[in-house]
Design an enzyme around this catalytic site. Structure first.
Site, mmCIF file in Angstrom:
data_model
loop_
_atom_site.group_PDB
_atom_site.id
_atom_site.type_symbol
_atom_site.label_atom_id
_atom_site.label_comp_id
_atom_site.label_asym_id
_atom_site.label_seq_id
_atom_site.Cartn_x
_atom_site.Cartn_y
_atom_site.Cartn_z
ATOM 1 N N ARG A 1 0.859 -1.191 0.000
ATOM 2 C CA ARG A 1 0.000 0.000 0.000
ATOM 3 C C ARG A 1 0.890 1.234 0.000
ATOM 4 O O ARG A 1 2.111 1.112 0.034
ATOM 5 C CB ARG A 1 -0.883 -0.011 1.252
ATOM 6 C CG ARG A 1 -0.046 -0.043 2.523
ATOM 7 C CD ARG A 1 -0.875 0.094 3.776
ATOM 8 N NE ARG A 1 -0.003 0.053 4.953
ATOM 9 C CZ ARG A 1 -0.411 0.246 6.189
ATOM 10 N NH1 ARG A 1 -1.684 0.490 6.439
ATOM 11 N NH2 ARG A 1 0.435 0.205 7.202
ATOM 12 N N ASN B 1 -4.058 7.786 3.395
ATOM 13 C CA ASN B 1 -3.443 7.287 4.627
ATOM 14 C C ASN B 1 -1.932 7.434 4.550
ATOM 15 O O ASN B 1 -1.306 6.966 3.598
ATOM 16 C CB ASN B 1 -3.792 5.804 4.825
ATOM 17 C CG ASN B 1 -3.550 5.345 6.257
ATOM 18 O OD1 ASN B 1 -4.255 5.759 7.173
ATOM 19 N ND2 ASN B 1 -2.537 4.534 6.460
ATOM 20 N N GLU B 2 -1.387 8.096 5.516
ATOM 21 C CA GLU B 2 0.075 8.200 5.653
ATOM 22 C C GLU B 2 0.812 8.348 4.318
ATOM 23 O O GLU B 2 1.601 7.479 3.932
ATOM 24 C CB GLU B 2 0.608 6.994 6.435
ATOM 25 C CG GLU B 2 0.094 6.947 7.855
ATOM 26 C CD GLU B 2 0.747 5.873 8.730
ATOM 27 O OE1 GLU B 2 1.310 4.923 8.185
ATOM 28 O OE2 GLU B 2 0.676 6.007 9.961
ATOM 29 N N GLU C 1 -4.289 7.853 15.211
ATOM 30 C CA GLU C 1 -4.043 6.439 15.513
ATOM 31 C C GLU C 1 -3.080 6.343 16.687
ATOM 32 O O GLU C 1 -2.155 7.148 16.817
ATOM 33 C CB GLU C 1 -3.369 5.721 14.342
ATOM 34 C CG GLU C 1 -4.206 5.526 13.116
ATOM 35 C CD GLU C 1 -3.405 4.803 12.022
ATOM 36 O OE1 GLU C 1 -2.459 4.058 12.353
ATOM 37 O OE2 GLU C 1 -3.715 5.008 10.849
ATOM 38 N N TRP D 1 4.920 -4.287 14.481
ATOM 39 C CA TRP D 1 5.909 -4.040 13.436
ATOM 40 C C TRP D 1 7.245 -3.539 13.963
ATOM 41 O O TRP D 1 8.128 -3.179 13.201
ATOM 42 C CB TRP D 1 5.348 -3.065 12.400
ATOM 43 C CG TRP D 1 4.651 -1.854 12.975
ATOM 44 C CD1 TRP D 1 3.305 -1.732 13.216
ATOM 45 C CD2 TRP D 1 5.241 -0.619 13.404
ATOM 46 N NE1 TRP D 1 3.025 -0.492 13.768
ATOM 47 C CE2 TRP D 1 4.199 0.211 13.882
ATOM 48 C CE3 TRP D 1 6.551 -0.126 13.419
ATOM 49 C CZ2 TRP D 1 4.419 1.496 14.379
ATOM 50 C CZ3 TRP D 1 6.773 1.166 13.922
ATOM 51 C CH2 TRP D 1 5.709 1.950 14.381
ATOM 52 N N GLU E 1 -1.575 -7.618 9.819
ATOM 53 C CA GLU E 1 -1.809 -6.937 11.097
ATOM 54 C C GLU E 1 -2.628 -7.760 12.083
ATOM 55 O O GLU E 1 -3.198 -7.225 13.023
ATOM 56 C CB GLU E 1 -2.402 -5.557 10.839
ATOM 57 C CG GLU E 1 -1.322 -4.646 10.277
ATOM 58 C CD GLU E 1 -1.765 -3.245 9.925
ATOM 59 O OE1 GLU E 1 -2.984 -3.036 9.734
ATOM 60 O OE2 GLU E 1 -0.893 -2.369 9.821
ATOM 61 N N HIS F 1 -1.640 -7.225 15.666
ATOM 62 C CA HIS F 1 -1.539 -5.837 16.144
ATOM 63 C C HIS F 1 -2.555 -5.595 17.256
ATOM 64 O O HIS F 1 -3.644 -6.153 17.237
ATOM 65 C CB HIS F 1 -1.811 -4.899 14.968
ATOM 66 C CG HIS F 1 -1.401 -3.472 15.215
ATOM 67 N ND1 HIS F 1 -2.111 -2.628 16.043
ATOM 68 C CD2 HIS F 1 -0.365 -2.750 14.737
ATOM 69 C CE1 HIS F 1 -1.513 -1.442 16.059
ATOM 70 N NE2 HIS F 1 -0.451 -1.489 15.276
HETATM 71 C C1 GLA Z 1 -0.113 2.904 10.459
HETATM 72 C C2 GLA Z 1 -1.255 2.776 9.470
HETATM 73 C C3 GLA Z 1 -2.325 1.817 9.901
HETATM 74 C C4 GLA Z 1 -1.738 0.602 10.553
HETATM 75 C C5 GLA Z 1 -0.888 1.032 11.717
HETATM 76 C C6 GLA Z 1 -0.310 -0.123 12.487
HETATM 77 O O1 GLA Z 1 -0.194 3.968 11.288
HETATM 78 O O2 GLA Z 1 -1.846 4.009 9.150
HETATM 79 O O3 GLA Z 1 -3.067 1.460 8.757
HETATM 80 O O4 GLA Z 1 -0.985 -0.110 9.638
HETATM 81 O O5 GLA Z 1 0.187 1.783 11.229
HETATM 82 O O6 GLA Z 1 0.446 0.320 13.593
#
Ligand code: GLA
Ligand code: ZN
Length: 680
Positions: free
Chosen positions: A116, A154-155, A311, A319, A359, A362
């Site tokens: 991604r 996202n990020e 988040e 991770w 994940e 997680h």
């Molecule tokens: C990032 C992503 C999330 C997820 C988290 C896991 O912040 O934005 O989608 O993968 O990490 O810690």
């Protein structure tokens, strides 16, 4: 300061929620999720992230049934939704049919669909497809009262070296250098090694097989990545602005992130948000807490208003090299820490732990057991309860007397330059070391861009500001001239915005007049090598860098105690206009800067809401709506802290009692309120 600014104006409350991916789960789970959401004291779900293949399973065939249902259910359960656009990962059909959407790496290889966050930011097809689905989402949900904000993609991260990006980079440079290749050659100093360009179409992005020795080019490539990402974001936002201009947009940013200049990215967002995952319990938790605090301060300062903690993990991540849960107590404290620094939310990744894929181990609010009976669920409940009790803090601002300058362009230039300590210039670490002085003393600190409005601060620290443009120099000069206290360090004002060295003595652009010194040489110490500086008879340890100074008309605050520069100035102070400019020519292990800054904090009347010195591991922050001050005490140790004396009687927002003293338990916190101007 007398106002409130809400990140999500249609929901002026503390937000407690999580990333929620119901599309990964059969429908029979959804009602149970709603019950659990209420039990967890949550009032928000962030949905739609990575849901593209569910929303558009085949090109142009949209299916919003899951989103319709889930938004309705969340609304009925009393929750709100932050709705994401799905561009962070694309459906297989899209990558298969339009390979140009896939990123090309620095070696020139086109990636496969994998993972991604790996699209090409330039691809017109990708932009068009993203825009089309965002348009559908904005039309469909933009006026749904359950939706309170947009989470764009996202990020955002990384870079693409495809032909489209290369062409766009050339266009960017053509515009920047007014179509004049000579201007570019002069700015990039390309006569060096005969690297003169004849035409803009010869320019390649720096990569594994291409030119990487032209620092100005490297810097412009980074600027271009930021510019291209912003223009991608603008393309994502356009349909939202059209169909629901009342809803704010954000994108989630990251810790110690270096790919993008977030000061620029923030300009196209309505509020800032970020994903915080400190490595708690790996070493000294006070260091980890203070570094997390630094980044909370960054995200608050980006828009000078409350941000969202988009988040965080309620327990552990999966991770890191070693994945340890947060200790009981620290889970709630680390969540509230964000709020104490200006967040209007605590949000988790993720709501329900995914069953498969990367994940699945997680941390999450709801685990694979699917119940509310877990330790983690109970701690989330407790955090939600506290957030409810402090709801009046939502929207309040942070009054900071001190600002620290953080500049991504400076970071890029420093990291790229050959010299000093080659491998690690320790820019972030150095910023942290100054921030720590204020954190330990319970003083709010903003973290701002070099071109920020500085007039509201009493003290501004500009550590390692190696890249200093004329505009930055003027901003700093004006701040001091008007009465501010500026604290600069070694390397200040070495290069300009093209990464060309300032001529005529550094700090350049006239800053040597402001500081009353000229920096002459810099001694990079070997690891383990130590020098010393004497301040009022006290000896402080110096590491990494000792710069030698030629005095113009500054006053010497302290001198080197050894090295070939023994007895020459190590720290100076200069009156300039109505203010002062302090210059620290060396890197100390902490105590030297502490001692000098402590004196200045006293002189400038800057102090915390607590009387006397804060105990080790305890800090204090505050927010205000102008009328009330909200004061937060935090203990990051797993031991009870000694009693501290508040500056005046305050109301404990959790117990309702009036208190003047406070003894925090292990990982404890206090949330107090007092009316400003009211007689204690
Ligand atoms: C990032 C992503 C999330 C997820 C988290 C896991 O912040 O934005 O989608 O993968 O990490 O810690
Ligand atoms: Zn590309």
């Amino acid at each position: 300061m007398s106002e409130k600014k809400y990140p999500c104006p249609s929901f002026p409350h503390m937000i407690h929620g999580a990333d929620y991916n119901p599309e990964q789960w059969p429908q029979e789970y959804w009602d149970r999720d709603m019950e659990l959401m209420q039990q967890a004291n949550c009032n928000e779900m962030t949905v739609g992230i990575f849901a593209w293949s569910t929303l558009e399973p085949r090109e142009g065939e949209y299916d919003f049934s899951y989103l319709d249902t889930i938004i309705e259910k969340i609304g009925e359960a009393g929750g709100k939704v932050i709705l994401a656009t799905p561009s962070g990962a694309r459906p297989r059909w899209l990558a298969e049919k339009y390979p140009e959407v896939l990123r090309v790496d620095a070696q020139g290889n086109r990636e496969h669909i994998r993972g991604r966050h790996n699209h090409c930011p330039t691809s017109p097809v990708y932009r068009q497809k993203v825009r089309a689905i965002n348009e559908q989402l904005a039309r469909r949900y933009g006026n749904n009262p359950t939706v309170i904000a947009w989470h764009i993609s996202n990020e955002y991260s990384g870079q693409c070296h495809c032909p489209l990006c290369q062409k766009a980079f050339q266009e960017y440079l053509k515009e920047k250098f007014h179509g004049d290749i000579g201007e570019l050659n002069r700015a990039y100093w390309t006569t060096f090694w005969s690297h003169t360009y004849d035409r803009f179409d010869q320019i390649e992005p720096p990569g594994a097989l291409t030119e990487t020795g032209i620092h100005g080019l490297n810097l412009d490539w980074k600027r271009f990545i930021t510019r291209q990402t912003i223009s991608f974001i603008e393309n994502e936002i356009a349909p939202i602005r059209e169909h629901c201009p009342h809803l704010p947009v954000t994108t989630n940013m990251m810790y110690e992130f270096t790919d993008l200049d977030y000061h620029k990215v923030a300009q196209v967002l309505d509020f800032a948000s970020w994903d915080s995952y400190p490595e708690w319990h790996n070493g000294d938790d006070t260091v980890i807490a203070q570094r997390a605090a630094f980044w909370h301060d960054v995200y608050r300062s980006l828009k000078q208003k409350p941000f969202l903690l988009m988040e965080s993990t309620p327990s552990l991540v999966n991770w890191k090299p070693y994945n340890k849960p947060k200790a009981p107590g620290l889970d709630t404290l680390s969540s509230l820490q964000a709020v104490f620094h200006g967040s209007d939310s605590v949000q988790y990744f993720q709501w329900r732990k995914s069953r498969g894929s990367s994940e699945k181990l997680h941390g999450s609010v709801v685990g694979h057991d699917g119940t509310a009976d877990t330790r983690v669920f109970a701690s989330v409940q407790r955090t939600g309860d506290v957030l409810r009790k402090m709801d009046r803090v939502a929207g309040t601002l942070t009054d900071a007397p001190v600002a620290l300058i953080l500049d991504w362009e400076n970071l890029w230039a420093l990291d790229d330059c050959q010299g000093y300590a080659q491998k690690d210039k320790k820019y972030f670490e150095t910023l942290y070391s100054y921030h720590r002085v204020f954190w330990e003393r319970g003083i709010n600190c903003d973290i701002v861009a070099p071109d920020a409005e500085l007039s509201g601060y009493k003290l501004v620290i500009a550590p390692m500001l190696y890249l200093t443009s004329q505009a930055t120099a003027e901003n700093l000069r004006a701040f001091v001239a008007a009465g501010g206290t500026l604290y600069g360090t070694y390397m200040l004002g070495t290069v300009d915005e093209n990464d060309l060295c300032h001529l005529g003595g550094i700090p350049g652009c006239g800053l040597n007049e402001v500081f009353g010194i000229t920096a002459e040489e810099i001694d990079t110490l070997y690891p383990g090598e130590v020098r010393h500086a004497d301040l009022g008879g006290k000896c402080h340890r110096l590491v990494d860098y000792c710069e030698t100074l030629r005095l113009r008309d500054a006053q010497v605050l302290c001198s080197y105690a050894d090295g070939y520069y023994k007895d020459t100035p190590a720290v100076t102070c200069h009156s300039f206009g109505a203010g002062h400019a302090i210059y620290q020519a060396c890197r100390d292990e902490g105590s030297l800067k502490e001692e000098i800054l402590e004196q200045w904090l006293y002189k400038l009347g800057i102090h915390s809401e607590v009387l006397g010195t804060l105990p080790h591991g305890v800090t204090c922050h505050s927010r205000t709506d102008g009328r009330f001050a909200y004061v937060f005490l935090e203990n990051y140790l797993d031991q009870a802290a000694p009693t501290v004396q508040l500056r005046q009687p305050m109301t404990d927002l959790i117990t309702g009692e009036t208190v003047e003293r406070c003894a925090l338990p292990p990982y404890g916190y206090g949330i107090f309120q007092y009316e400003k101007g009211a007689k204690p």
